[in-house]
Design an enzyme around this catalytic site. Sequence first.
Site, PDB file in Angstrom:
ATOM      1  N   SER A 132      41.699   5.061  21.775  1.00 18.17           N
ATOM      2  CA  SER A 132      41.428   5.958  22.891  1.00 18.17           C
ATOM      3  C   SER A 132      42.691   6.715  23.295  1.00 18.17           C
ATOM      4  O   SER A 132      42.673   7.926  23.529  1.00 18.17           O
ATOM      5  CB  SER A 132      40.900   5.160  24.080  1.00 18.17           C
ATOM      6  OG  SER A 132      40.621   6.014  25.159  1.00 18.17           O
ATOM      7  N   SER A 156      36.122   8.805  28.179  1.00 18.65           N
ATOM      8  CA  SER A 156      36.485   7.809  29.178  1.00 18.65           C
ATOM      9  C   SER A 156      37.496   6.881  28.517  1.00 18.65           C
ATOM     10  O   SER A 156      37.211   6.300  27.467  1.00 18.65           O
ATOM     11  CB  SER A 156      35.237   7.054  29.621  1.00 18.65           C
ATOM     12  OG  SER A 156      35.532   6.269  30.742  1.00 18.65           O
ATOM     13  N   GLU A 157      38.685   6.745  29.115  1.00 15.90           N
ATOM     14  CA  GLU A 157      39.795   6.148  28.365  1.00 15.90           C
ATOM     15  C   GLU A 157      39.642   4.655  28.067  1.00 15.90           C
ATOM     16  O   GLU A 157      40.415   4.091  27.300  1.00 15.90           O
ATOM     17  CB  GLU A 157      41.142   6.428  29.058  1.00 15.90           C
ATOM     18  CG  GLU A 157      41.316   5.832  30.432  1.00 15.90           C
ATOM     19  CD  GLU A 157      40.973   6.826  31.541  1.00 15.90           C
ATOM     20  OE1 GLU A 157      40.163   7.734  31.297  1.00 15.90           O
ATOM     21  OE2 GLU A 157      41.513   6.675  32.649  1.00 15.90           O
ATOM     22  N   ASN A 158      38.623   4.010  28.650  1.00 16.98           N
ATOM     23  CA  ASN A 158      38.383   2.617  28.279  1.00 16.98           C
ATOM     24  C   ASN A 158      37.690   2.501  26.923  1.00 16.98           C
ATOM     25  O   ASN A 158      37.444   1.389  26.453  1.00 16.98           O
ATOM     26  CB  ASN A 158      37.581   1.896  29.366  1.00 16.98           C
ATOM     27  CG  ASN A 158      36.258   2.569  29.653  1.00 16.98           C
ATOM     28  OD1 ASN A 158      36.197   3.785  29.766  1.00 16.98           O
ATOM     29  ND2 ASN A 158      35.196   1.802  29.749  1.00 16.98           N
ATOM     30  N   GLY A 159      37.383   3.646  26.301  1.00 15.05           N
ATOM     31  CA  GLY A 159      36.897   3.579  24.926  1.00 15.05           C
ATOM     32  C   GLY A 159      35.543   4.191  24.661  1.00 15.05           C
ATOM     33  O   GLY A 159      34.768   3.667  23.857  1.00 15.05           O
TER      34      GLY A 159
END
Lengths: 235, 219
Positions: free
Chosen positions: B88, B46-49
């Site tokens: 990320s 998930s690209e928010n980390g």
Amino acid sequence: MSGFDKVVHSYEEAMSGLTDNMTILAGGFGLCGIPENLISEIKRKGTRGLTLVSNNCGVDDFGLGLLLPDRQIQKIIASYVGENAEFERQMMSGELSVELTPQGTLAEKMRAGGAGIPAFYTATGVGTPVAEGKDERQFNGRDYILEESITGDFAIVKAWKADRYGNLVFRKTARNFNPMAATAGKITVVEVEEIVEPGQLDPDEIHTPGIYVNRLIQSTFEKRIEQRTTRPSGE
Amino acid sequence: MALSRDQIAQRVAQELQDGYYVNLGIGIPTLVANFVPKGIDVMLQSENGLLGMGAFPTEEMVDADLINAGKQTVTMATGASIFDSAESFAMIRGGHVDLTVLGAFEVDVNGNIASYMIPGKLIKGMGGAMDLVAGADNIIVTMTHASKHGESKLLSNCTLPLTGRGCIKKVLTDLAFIEIKAGKFHLLERAPGVSVEDIIKLTEGELVVEGDIPEMELG
């Protein structure tokens, strides 16, 4: 007495020196890990003409959205916006200038800014509206665009824990843009849930070293959830 | 019959392999997580980390500090890791994610994708989509084949502002599984009960149909 003690005791002190037309970098993703009390202090101060650099712009009544009704933000650099009606109105009427920036490019702009790198090449955005007016160059047969890094007059950051020296630990996905913002502010202000004495944090577990932090304040947080999504218990 | 959203996700899930790190976009792509084949381990980025995204939490487990890129509350899978946004996107841009699945408004024969902006209408931003399409080698776009008014979304040239240039090789619509090669669409599979003619009719860009086109097999 220690010259490394970054703790301040009021929000007024935390944001002192912020004046009209400055650039502020803010940590947070959606409403997760946002420096909510520092934002409220900017609202209270009534500073105007601000350029905000943040992945998002909050919602109507929380987060950076709070700075919209009094027209405090002149420009925002963000990757995803428009979760609030007032934002959309100001953007469509031209009162608010919006520079949409790909999320990874935005993170790297802050990271590079804090690391003394003025610009970098990335494949992100090649052939899209983002590439307009930017230098293009090929490396190993692939096209890249030149993106300039970002620094701010202030960075406002939310961490979980800190020691008095400003060494920071973030919690779960509330980390997001906070570590990069912390490195790229001329004055970096951090609010945390807990402040401990130097030596009480394991040096191996510190996410952001205190060298980046100028002011530190302890507070409590609402931590509003944007999309509460659950499954039934017992599944 | 056109595929349902779940069936599109089900077909995409057949492309997963054991040990894959996968980024799933918002909408239909998110549903792919519900159809991971038995006996396979994948880890969701998930690209928010967050690498190793788990199921949605129960009401008691909800944690405001733990969300996915769609801002939904989530949990962490065993073996998960947490990192900042720069890290990320280093993973994403650096080509370390094995498969990216995302939605789109339009795709064209040159692999261009438009997915983030309808001028004058929807201006919310690209989020991480531009980084994802630029960084991944293995991307599957999921979308409906045509609009409600029957206008094709598989075009000779995208009409909307691009999210990425020349980066899409596979598209799964509610009617067909299509590969993009050398400036043309190639029909690989059709949805059960959908004829090749139906697909040709709703594909504006040049479509190559070679031999018998098999029907998709759904669980």
